[in-house]
Design a protein around this motif. Structure first.
Motif, PDB file in Angstrom:
ATOM      1  N   PHE A 133      11.943  -4.034   0.180  1.00  0.00           N
ATOM      2  CA  PHE A 133      11.415  -5.265   0.775  1.00  0.00           C
ATOM      3  C   PHE A 133      10.668  -6.085  -0.274  1.00  0.00           C
ATOM      4  N   LEU A 134       9.788  -5.420  -1.040  1.00  0.00           N
ATOM      5  CA  LEU A 134       9.032  -6.125  -2.076  1.00  0.00           C
ATOM      6  C   LEU A 134       9.945  -6.628  -3.192  1.00  0.00           C
ATOM      7  N   THR A 164       0.823  -1.211   0.000  1.00  0.00           N
ATOM      8  CA  THR A 164       0.000   0.000   0.000  1.00  0.00           C
ATOM      9  C   THR A 164       0.857   1.261   0.000  1.00  0.00           C
ATOM     10  N   GLY A 165       2.013   1.218   0.625  1.00  0.00           N
ATOM     11  CA  GLY A 165       2.874   2.390   0.721  1.00  0.00           C
ATOM     12  C   GLY A 165       3.636   2.737  -0.543  1.00  0.00           C
ATOM     13  N   ILE A 166       3.631   1.830  -1.538  1.00  0.00           N
ATOM     14  CA  ILE A 166       4.322   2.166  -2.790  1.00  0.00           C
ATOM     15  C   ILE A 166       3.347   2.400  -3.939  1.00  0.00           C
ATOM     16  N   ILE A 167       2.054   2.341  -3.637  1.00  0.00           N
ATOM     17  CA  ILE A 167       1.036   2.676  -4.631  1.00  0.00           C
ATOM     18  C   ILE A 167       0.660   4.131  -4.391  1.00  0.00           C
ATOM     19  N   PRO A 168       0.657   4.963  -5.435  1.00  0.00           N
ATOM     20  CA  PRO A 168       0.358   6.391  -5.231  1.00  0.00           C
ATOM     21  C   PRO A 168      -0.965   6.601  -4.509  1.00  0.00           C
ATOM     22  N   PRO A 169      -0.996   7.534  -3.582  1.00  0.00           N
ATOM     23  CA  PRO A 169       0.101   8.424  -3.194  1.00  0.00           C
ATOM     24  C   PRO A 169       1.136   7.667  -2.371  1.00  0.00           C
ATOM     25  N   LEU A 170       2.403   7.861  -2.713  1.00  0.00           N
ATOM     26  CA  LEU A 170       3.498   7.151  -2.047  1.00  0.00           C
ATOM     27  C   LEU A 170       3.612   7.556  -0.584  1.00  0.00           C
ATOM     28  N   ALA A 171       3.920   6.562   0.255  1.00  0.00           N
ATOM     29  CA  ALA A 171       4.193   6.854   1.663  1.00  0.00           C
ATOM     30  C   ALA A 171       5.560   7.528   1.749  1.00  0.00           C
ATOM     31  N   SER A 172       5.769   8.282   2.801  1.00  0.00           N
ATOM     32  CA  SER A 172       7.048   8.976   2.958  1.00  0.00           C
ATOM     33  C   SER A 172       8.210   7.993   3.110  1.00  0.00           C
ATOM     34  N   ASP A 173       7.936   6.786   3.559  1.00  0.00           N
ATOM     35  CA  ASP A 173       8.977   5.773   3.740  1.00  0.00           C
ATOM     36  C   ASP A 173       8.919   4.699   2.649  1.00  0.00           C
ATOM     37  N   TRP A 174       8.576   5.108   1.449  1.00  0.00           N
ATOM     38  CA  TRP A 174       8.384   4.164   0.347  1.00  0.00           C
ATOM     39  C   TRP A 174       9.651   3.407  -0.030  1.00  0.00           C
ATOM     40  N   GLY A 175      10.820   3.934   0.250  1.00  0.00           N
ATOM     41  CA  GLY A 175      12.078   3.311  -0.160  1.00  0.00           C
ATOM     42  C   GLY A 175      12.274   1.927   0.427  1.00  0.00           C
TER      43      GLY A 175
END
Length: 142
Positions: A54-55, A38-49
């Motif tokens: 991990f994925l 969920t954190g790498i699907i826009p809108p990106l989470a601030s900690d997306w890196g």
């Protein structure tokens, strides 16, 4: 026929557990794949890196193992593609309404003795057993 591979399963489970422990220890985060995705699907989470890393590791690691050991990892399904898509949508709805997936609840939640995660995992397992029974014994093994 389902092939049981106890040593590969044990190694895979140990690596999943190690990854979950390291993610919690180093980042204070739960290794729930749905939450990470969920954190790498826009809108990106601030900690997306770290989420993307991990994925990527979850996808690239089997490829590295196959390339370095010569182990063949078959990827096929006798189930027709439309059924797989419908099944994926049903699982997605379950993840949404269950507030997490098997990795978050089953691996990390149970390890933290979360009553909610224990109930969720028991529900996942019961639904799986019922589904397999119906598909294999009632519907004729589609």
């Amino acid at each position: 026929m389902t092939e049981f591979t106890p040593w590969m399963s044990l190694l895979g489970g140990a690596l999943i557990g190690l990854a979950a422990v390291l993610l919690m220890a180093l980042h204070g985060r739960i290794a729930g794949m749905t939450g990470i995705l969920t954190g790498i699907i826009p809108p990106l989470a601030s900690d997306w890196g770290w989420r993307a890393a991990f994925l990527a590791g979850a996808v690239v690691a089997p490829a590295i193992i196959a390339a370095t050991t010569g182990l063949e990892i078959p990827f096929s399904s006798p189930t027709p593609a439309p059924w797989l898509i419908v099944g994926g949508l049903i699982v997605g709805a379950g993840v949404y309404f269950g507030s997490g997936c098997t990795s978050g609840h089953g691996v990390c939640g149970i390890a933290r003795l979360s009553p909610r995660s224990i109930v969720a995992t028991l529900t996942f397992m019961a639904a799986t057993a019922i589904t397999v029974f119906i598909i294999r014994h009632v519907a004729g093994g589609l």
